[in-house]
Write an enzyme that holds these catalytic residues in place. Structure first.
Site, PDB file in Angstrom:
ATOM      1  N   HIS A 263      51.018  17.612  45.631  1.00 45.65           N
ATOM      2  CA  HIS A 263      50.603  18.667  44.699  1.00 45.65           C
ATOM      3  C   HIS A 263      49.571  18.123  43.692  1.00 45.65           C
ATOM      4  O   HIS A 263      48.481  18.673  43.553  1.00 45.65           O
ATOM      5  CB  HIS A 263      51.855  19.190  43.969  1.00 45.65           C
ATOM      6  CG  HIS A 263      51.591  20.226  42.921  1.00 45.65           C
ATOM      7  ND1 HIS A 263      51.860  21.559  43.135  1.00 45.65           N
ATOM      8  CD2 HIS A 263      51.088  20.141  41.656  1.00 45.65           C
ATOM      9  CE1 HIS A 263      51.527  22.243  42.039  1.00 45.65           C
ATOM     10  NE2 HIS A 263      51.066  21.401  41.134  1.00 45.65           N
ATOM     11  N   GLU A 264      49.936  17.041  43.024  1.00 46.53           N
ATOM     12  CA  GLU A 264      49.022  16.489  42.010  1.00 46.53           C
ATOM     13  C   GLU A 264      47.739  15.974  42.658  1.00 46.53           C
ATOM     14  O   GLU A 264      46.656  16.097  42.083  1.00 46.53           O
ATOM     15  CB  GLU A 264      49.700  15.378  41.198  1.00 46.53           C
ATOM     16  CG  GLU A 264      50.952  15.812  40.416  1.00 46.53           C
ATOM     17  CD  GLU A 264      50.744  17.015  39.498  1.00 46.53           C
ATOM     18  OE1 GLU A 264      49.617  17.210  39.008  1.00 46.53           O
ATOM     19  OE2 GLU A 264      51.717  17.770  39.283  1.00 46.53           O
ATOM     20  N   GLU A 293      45.585  25.599  40.292  1.00 44.61           N
ATOM     21  CA  GLU A 293      46.899  25.563  40.934  1.00 44.61           C
ATOM     22  C   GLU A 293      46.799  25.967  42.414  1.00 44.61           C
ATOM     23  O   GLU A 293      47.609  25.541  43.232  1.00 44.61           O
ATOM     24  CB  GLU A 293      47.851  26.492  40.175  1.00 44.61           C
ATOM     25  CG  GLU A 293      49.316  26.318  40.491  1.00 44.61           C
ATOM     26  CD  GLU A 293      49.926  25.004  40.002  1.00 44.61           C
ATOM     27  OE1 GLU A 293      49.252  24.261  39.253  1.00 44.61           O
ATOM     28  OE2 GLU A 293      51.072  24.724  40.375  1.00 44.61           O
TER      29      GLU A 293
HETATM   30 MG    MG Z   1      50.193  22.071  39.094  1.00 48.26          MG
END
Ligand code: MG
Length: 497
Positions: A263-264, A293
């Protein structure tokens, strides 16, 4: 106009550099700073923020921007840049300095109280501080009132162009669809019998760390321009054009570190892919948090929770961690659907319900229909309604997220917006590259990164987030694509498709 343009460019460069220095100080505070460093650190960051704020609201910058805007020879990129910066400047200038001070003081006091309330499992410790933050947020709305719902002014700080009026029907639809999908899942035989087995095994930390680095490397996050460190809550921060850092956290569930790193890393690739020519001006930033995001969710959900991805990784996990389960068991456990009370540990089906709950509460707090003191009660009844479970205490409930203690109202929706966008992007990617999943199955992600770069990253802030999605996918925010994806995927996993 040359003089004014030079001045505007110089200002933006200074602001970018101050922001990056501040980011480094915060990164250090979260990772390596000794405990006793906190006092001087907060003075250092406050000083830099103050210098930046003074620059943003300076008459010199404002007058130069005004001159540029009335001159007729401004076009293309320069016009976009000047208009965007002007909007930020006008916004900042409307907020009195005393308010900025009061807000940051309130938030600085609220943080430790939020942590104490969590430690003592007592919302009442945090409540008066949250009350003050809600009042200040309402006051803040008054300084830059946008048309429509008062919430729009807060939302616009994170998701320019998005409004409560647009989001309400999107979230209402999404809520209905997710609740109905959950009913189907929970009614299935497979759900009734499901149990985590493989995830409960002991995962050697060193080996897991090796996989964390391996996946970053494969995604294209090279060591020359990135780092991975440890923090309580994983995050991404950009320190400079060749220096983007992410953090991770190893928890009981081995997937947490692995998937949160993916995710990061998705956030980090976006930062690295933003237009280099605009490194020092407002067009070089992401246009919204939602689109940021969308990049992290894309890698986390669409790629790393997907079958092709595990075709590559599971045999390697199986061998290195000595797992005895077969592929389908593993894939099902990675996508284990259950009503987790904690947002950051939620599965794909429950995740957006967590956001919708927070969105409804934020609207209520801003409208005044929800009182701060009633928050635990309201939170728990919404949990019961949407998840069928009630938190055992407020740490599992309304005290779980840091955002409100930081004064960030209007932030949560961007998580759901990004999640929806990520499904739209993946669906488009498959249309354009029908064989891409074969690449994923070989652990090769270069084509995907290049596609995201070409279609999303390189646009910086030249367009609003929703317009970027429209350009790539032919339409803006559309929860149906996400819902269809979930129905198909979980129908197969739980056997009701
Ligand atoms: Mg995030």
């Amino acid at each position: 106009m040359k003089k004014e343009m030079k001045l505007v460019e110089d200002y933006q460069k200074d602001l970018t550099l101050i922001g990056q220095a501040n980011a480094l100080l915060s990164w250090d505070e979260e990772t390596y700073m000794p405990e006793k460093g906190v006092e001087s650190r907060s003075e250092q960051t406050a000083l830099l923020s103050g210098i930046a704020h003074d620059k943003v609201i300076s008459n010199e910058l404002f007058n130069a921007l005004r001159k540029l805007r009335i001159s007729k020879d401004l076009k293309g990129k320069e016009k976009l840049m000047v208009d965007k910066l002007y909007k930020d400047v006008v916004k900042a200038r409307k907020v009195p300095k005393e308010f900025v001070k009061e807000f940051s003081k309130t938030v600085a006091l609220a943080g430790p109280k939020w942590r104490e309330a969590r430690r003592k499992k007592d919302f009442k410790i945090f409540a008066p501080h949250l009350q003050k933050i809600v009042e200040l947020s309402k006051k803040q709305i008054g300084y830059n009132r946008l048309p429509g719902h008062p919430y729009n002014s807060l939302l616009d700080d994170y998701e320019e162009g998005m409004t409560a009026e647009k989001l309400k029907p999107v979230f209402a639809d999404l809520k209905k669809e997710l609740v109905s999908l959950l009913k189907k899942i929970e009614g299935s035989e497979k759900y009734k019998k499901q149990k985590l087995v493989l995830m409960k095994k002991e995962f050697d930390g060193k080996i897991l760390e090796g996989f964390v680095y391996d996946v970053c490397e494969r995604m294209g996050l090279k060591k020359e321009f990135s780092r991975v460190d440890l923090t309580e809550h994983p995050f991404t921060t950009k320190i400079g054009v060749g220096d983007v850092r992410i953090t991770t956290n190893y928890r009981e569930n081995p997937m947490f570190a692995f998937l949160s790193t993916v995710h990061e890393a998705g956030h980090a690739l976006y930062e690295l892919g933003l237009p280099k020519k605009d490194e020092y001006n407002v067009l070089g930033d992401a246009p919204s948090l939602g689109i940021h995001e969308s990049q992290s969710r894309f890698w986390e959900n669409m790629i790393a929770r997907g079958k092709p991805f595990w075709k590559y990784y599971y045999p390697r996990f199986k061998k290195n961690f000595k797992l005895s389960g077969d592929f389908d068991e593993w894939y099902k456990e990675v996508n284990f659907v259950h009503p987790d009370k904690i947002r950051v540990e939620a599965d794909e089906v429950h995740y957006c319900l967590h956001i919708i709950l927070r969105f409804e509460i934020e609207l209520g707090l801003i409208e005044g229909s929800i009182k701060v003191k009633d928050l635990p009660k309201i939170w728990n009844s919404k949990m019961k309604e949407l998840f069928g479970v009630v938190p055992k205490d407020d740490v599992e409930g309304c005290l779980q997220d840091v955002h409100w203690s930081m004064g960030s109202f209007g932030y949560f929706p961007t998580y759901a917006i990004g999640t929806i966008y990520s499904a739209q992007l993946y669906s488009q990617l498959i249309k354009e590259h029908p064989h891409i999943e074969e690449q994923i199955g070989k652990g090769k992600f270069d084509k995907i990164r290049e596609w995201l770069n070409e279609n999303v990253h390189k646009h910086g802030s030249y367009y609003l987030a929703d317009d970027i999605i429209k350009k790539v996918c032919g339409e803006g925010l559309n929860p149906k694509v996400y819902v269809d994806y979930l129905n198909e995927k979980y129908g197969k996993i739980y056997g009701f498709d």
